[in-house]
Write a protein that holds these residues in place. Structure first.
Motif: not given
Length: 412
Positions: A245, A247, A254, A258, A261, A270, A292
């Motif tokens: 994913v 962003l 964001c 997160i 999601f 991510i 992330v």
């Protein structure tokens, strides 16, 4: 074409500003007091003397992105104190005048208009918001006032302006770093969620160009900057079953995305821009921020000793001494580097009363060591940095992706 669009926007905003001139004057006059006091005290305690040289700074000090704007202001103030303590600009102290653009383009227009027309600054650090820089760009361009932007969008240094430069990494650089990480992780398909604003549009465009044919976009959704619930968009993205994913938005947006999601069952990696590296994102997202991956020119370390270079280390020491704690956003570096770059140009300009002389001196900056890296503006592009790095969040910390990957080759 870009300049024509900006001019239309500017005309509309200025008309609104004139209609509400009483209110805008009160708003604009509220922010500078602390900054003027800060600049004056720095001049008094340092070795600089003589007539003050006024420079400006405007940013998102209130509004949806206040955290970043406050840090940018503090970084700029700290840089001014250091410049003045070291003798100022050839013996003359800097005076920093700060205005709040309220996280909105119309606020930026009011702030920059006042800096140019009322305060008569000779240079300024531009907002940490790229749309706000673009909204006010025609004002500084017409007045030939040099502006060092703190926004990362490639748009404003690609719009043909002569007096606009960037005091941080062009967003394409962190974006490229995170795309490299995607490829390293074997990502073939991606779902995108981005803010429906200029920075989101230009950011996604940058990512798509960098991904090329190697990574396919299987779902793409947008949200408004005022939204807080992205459930519908997330459901559509996850139904496409992407490998990863992407962003693109401001930090607070964001962080919420997160968490949502993760709540909706996405356990994968991510990816995104440097906004994902701000400490506040980890505070808001908590454990959801693990895995992330983002690109950035610089991040705020866990301790002063973890600084990535000597310039950053000394700046962080001074910041802690002045404010009692480490910065809470890497945007602080944009204010700091922006002021230091302006000071460097002013020291070397043949005539600081001549805008073209200041611009020429700025273009001659080469090999200047800042927190973001070694700046070189000699190619005339307006962008002084040429590379960035990728990081991954693990257990609440930003870790260099390259170092993490060594021991996690099997992760996909």
């Amino acid at each position: 074409m870009i300049k024509k669009i900006i001019a239309v926007l500017l005309a509309a905003v200025m008309a609104a500003s004139v209609a509400a001139c009483g209110t805008s004057t009160q708003t604009a006059s509220a922010a500078p007091a602390a900054s003027e006091k800060s600049g004056a005290s720095a001049a008094a305690s340092g070795t600089a003397s003589g007539e003050e040289i006024k420079i400006g700074l405007y940013g998102t000090i209130t509004g949806s992105n206040a955290l970043a704007g406050e840090m940018m202001e503090k970084g700029g103030e700290l840089a001014v104190k250091e410049v003045n303590a070291a003798g100022g600009i050839n013996g003359r102290p800097l005076k920093l005048i700060v205005y709040d653009d309220k996280s909105a383009p119309e606020g930026a227009v009011k702030a920059v208009t006042r800096l140019v027309d009322v305060d008569k600054v000779i240079a300024m650090v531009g907002s940490n918001s790229s749309p706000n820089i673009l909204a006010a760009a025609q004002i500084t361009e017409a007045a030939k006032v040099l502006q060092v932007g703190g926004g990362t969008s490639p748009s404003y240094t690609n719009a043909g302006f002569k007096y606009i430069f960037r005091g941080t990494a062009n967003g394409n650089l962190p974006n490229a770093a995170s795309v490299d990480a995607m490829k390293e992780m074997g990502v073939k398909t991606v779902g995108i969620l981005s803010v429906a604003a200029e920075n989101g549009k230009s950011g996604v465009k940058s990512y798509k160009a960098l991904m090329g044919d190697s990574i396919k976009v299987v779902a793409e959704e947008v949200y408004q900057a005022t939204d807080t619930d992205y459930t519908g968009q997330i459901a559509k993205i996850l139904s496409a079953k992407p490998d990863g994913v992407l962003l693109y938005g401001m930090t607070n947006e964001c962080a919420l995305a997160i968490k949502q999601f993760r709540r909706n069952g996405f356990a994968g990696f991510i990816y995104g821009p440097e906004a994902l590296g701000v400490p506040d994102l980890r505070k808001i997202a908590g454990d959801a921020a693990n895995n992330v991956i983002f690109g950035s020119g610089a991040v705020v370390p866990a301790t002063v000793e973890d600084a990535s270079n000597p310039v950053e280390k000394e700046m962080l020491k001074a910041f802690v001494a002045a404010y009692g704690a480490l910065p809470v956003s890497d945007v602080v570096y944009r204010g700091y580097d922006g002021v230091k770059l302006i000071a460097e140009a002013l020291k070397n300009a043949k005539d600081i009363s001549n805008p073209e002389s200041i611009r020429e001196a700025f273009l001659n900056i080469k090999g200047f060591a800042g927190i973001g890296g070694n700046y070189d503006f000699s190619d005339g592009s307006g962008d002084g940095l040429k590379q960035a790095r990728s990081y991954i969040i693990q257990d609440g910390k930003n870790v260099l992706f390259s170092e993490w990957r060594v021991n996690n080759k099997d992760k996909k």
